[in-house]
Write an enzyme that holds these catalytic residues in place. Structure first.
Site, PDB file in Angstrom:
ATOM      1  N   HIS A  42       0.904  -1.278   0.016  1.00 48.39           N
ATOM      2  CA  HIS A  42      -0.065   0.226   0.050  1.00 48.39           C
ATOM      3  C   HIS A  42       0.687   1.395   0.065  1.00 48.39           C
ATOM      4  O   HIS A  42       0.511   2.264   0.395  1.00 48.39           O
ATOM      5  CB  HIS A  42      -1.004  -0.104   1.270  1.00 48.39           C
ATOM      6  CG  HIS A  42      -1.898  -0.914   1.059  1.00 48.39           C
ATOM      7  ND1 HIS A  42      -3.293  -0.617   0.468  1.00 48.39           N
ATOM      8  CD2 HIS A  42      -2.290  -2.424   1.161  1.00 48.39           C
ATOM      9  CE1 HIS A  42      -4.073  -1.653   0.299  1.00 48.39           C
ATOM     10  NE2 HIS A  42      -3.488  -2.825   0.755  1.00 48.39           N
ATOM     11  N   ASP A  44       2.489   1.989  -3.108  1.00 46.77           N
ATOM     12  CA  ASP A  44       2.599   2.333  -4.401  1.00 46.77           C
ATOM     13  C   ASP A  44       1.505   3.571  -4.901  1.00 46.77           C
ATOM     14  O   ASP A  44       2.364   4.415  -5.482  1.00 46.77           O
ATOM     15  CB  ASP A  44       2.285   0.991  -5.509  1.00 46.77           C
ATOM     16  CG  ASP A  44       0.854   0.559  -5.319  1.00 46.77           C
ATOM     17  OD1 ASP A  44       0.370   0.747  -4.193  1.00 46.77           O
ATOM     18  OD2 ASP A  44       0.624  -0.411  -5.954  1.00 46.77           O
ATOM     19  N   ASP A 191       2.861  -3.929 -10.036  1.00 48.87           N
ATOM     20  CA  ASP A 191       2.972  -5.431 -10.579  1.00 48.87           C
ATOM     21  C   ASP A 191       3.384  -5.510 -12.039  1.00 48.87           C
ATOM     22  O   ASP A 191       4.386  -6.347 -12.307  1.00 48.87           O
ATOM     23  CB  ASP A 191       1.550  -5.939 -10.842  1.00 48.87           C
ATOM     24  CG  ASP A 191       0.649  -5.727  -9.425  1.00 48.87           C
ATOM     25  OD1 ASP A 191       1.274  -5.681  -8.296  1.00 48.87           O
ATOM     26  OD2 ASP A 191      -0.463  -6.212  -9.459  1.00 48.87           O
TER      27      ASP A 191
HETATM   28 MG    MG Z   1      -3.725  -8.029 -10.297  1.00 47.69          MG
END
Ligand code: MG
Ligand code: ADP
Length: 413
Positions: A42, A44, A191
């Site tokens: 949390h 990012d 990600d």
């Molecule tokens: Mg995902």
């Protein structure tokens, strides 16, 4: 304990699906990995720091150009392929919240759509169509970013077949854009960057404000350490109120402290934050601020620049110091950010009690997985202990497997 899969199976499965779909051989097969977040949760969307790594479980896209300007995507997860004219993607996305097609197809088609912004040829509609068949060994919804893997595999295939010559960061941005605007999931860029920039036995240190990245060697292989994933199989959903509320707390905190984002707040500012924020918002802010510091501390430990008991420490000392940061991260998410659940707390507590060097929940919270840093020979006993504890608590049977820090996207065939 074996990994959940090897890249060979996803590559072979994608090629098989491609043959079934088209009756011909693909031009090539490209794959991209999922990711695990070592530390930095949390942070990012608060412009902060994260330290994820790409994992060996991958998603593969077998693809071939076609001559009619249409794009067709198929997945082993889905019964039906989805096909549209490239020129119709503009009208499909950004979606108005009413999905015009199967949700999964918005990931690969969204990447094709997002690439339009960086591809001059798009305007003149000279891009040829493409058939893409997708197979994956990244578990969905377990906090390992199967979404970044499908975006990365698709983006890599399109980049090659359309000879776009885009760099990994641009492809990561296209993946994020697809996820935010085509799918409608309000996620940060961690990600995609972790998947696209993965390096074997290293983590990706990412500054989410500047997108500056650095590969940080982990040395887990040399130290005989493994990362055990404990997937609770409790599903999380980004759309649930909890995630939105946390983001709102962070935005209120930054506004009250007069900064652009919580990245600009340091641990030394916390006493002032306690004065101007209510208790809940203060604890949310404290999590983000201390978590940013833990990421920086973890990088210093791994770099060998942190002083541990008077020295930079050997591999073992560094692992212990990293483990302590993982444990502190979990406590902060459990007590301050309040995004853990009993299954995740049990996974962490039991892993630590049975010899894990460190453990924490990973991902957005309210479900998903925990990771534990474990000596290779303890992977089986720790796994057995976690399974037994889950059974004793009446929790669903957890899914346990190891992940190894791995390379980013590649062409496999
Ligand atoms: Mg995902
Ligand atoms: P995760 O934590 O796994 O990234 P997300 O909810 O962000 O979870 O993304 C999962 C979604 O991504 C799936 O529900 C599906 O729509 C899509 N997806 C991921 N992998 C595949 C695949 N191999 N084939 C089709 N869709 C996929």
């Amino acid at each position: 304990m074996t990994p959940a899969g090897t890249a060979a199976s996803a590559v072979a499965d994608a090629a098989d699906l491609f043959r079934t779909l088209t009756g011909s051989e693909p031009d090539g097969v490209w794959s991209a990995p999922g990711r695990a977040n070592l530390i930095g949760e949390h942070t990012d969307y608060n412009d902060g720091f994260v330290l994820p790594f790409a994992i060996q479980q991958r998603t593969a896209a077998a693809a071939r150009l076609r001559t009619d300007g249409r794009i067709r995507v198929a997945s082993t997860f889905a019964a039906e392929p989805v096909e549209v004219a490239l020129s119709d993607l503009e009208a499909l996305f950004p979606s108005d919240g009413v999905p015009a097609l199967a949700e999964w197809a918005a990931y690969p088609l969204g990447v094709a759509w997002a690439l339009r912004a960086v591809v001059p040829a798009w305007a003149s509609a000279t891009l040829p169509g493409v058939d893409i068949a997708i197979a994956s060994e990244v578990p969905v919804g377990a906090g390992l970013s199967s979404s970044a893997a499908i975006e990365g595999a698709t983006g890599s295939a399109l980049n090659a077949l359309w000879t776009l010559g885009l760099d990994p960061v641009t492809l990561a941005q296209a993946g994020r854009r697809a996820e935010n605007e085509a799918v409608g999931a309000p996620t940060g860029i961690m990600d995609q960057m972790a998947s696209m920039l993965g390096v074997a036995d290293a983590a990706v240190f990412l500054d989410c404000r500047t997108l500056a990245t650095r590969s940080v060697p982990l040395g887990f292989a040399e130290a005989g350490l493994e990362v055990l994933v404990i997937d609770t199989r409790v599903t999380h959903a980004h759309s649930t109120g909890g995630y939105r509320e946390r983001r709102a707390s962070c935005e209120r905190g930054a506004a009250a402290l007069g900064v652009v984002a919580l990245r600009d707040v340091t641990p030394a500012d916390l006493p002032r934050a306690a004065e101007v924020l209510d208790d809940v918002d203060f604890r949310r802010v404290r999590h983000v601020v201390t978590e940013d510091q833990r990421v920086l501390d973890a990088v210093a430990v791994l770099d060998g620049s942190a002083v541990l008991d008077g020295s930079a420490g050997g591999l073992r000392d560094r692992a212990q110091a990293l483990g302590a940061l993982l444990v502190a991260s979990h406590a902060s998410m459990r007590d301050d950010f309040e995004i853990s659940i009993p299954e995740l707390d049990t996974a962490v507590d039991v892993a630590l009690a049975h010899g894990a060097i460190g453990a924490r929940m990973t991902g957005g919270g309210f479900g998903g997985a925990a990771i534990a840093l474990v000596d290779s020979e303890l992977v089986t006993p720790v796994s057995d202990a976690v399974r037994a504890a889950f059974a004793a608590c009446g929790f669903a049977d957890p899914h346990l497997f190891t992940v190894a820090p791995s390379d980013g996207p590649r062409r496999d065939v």
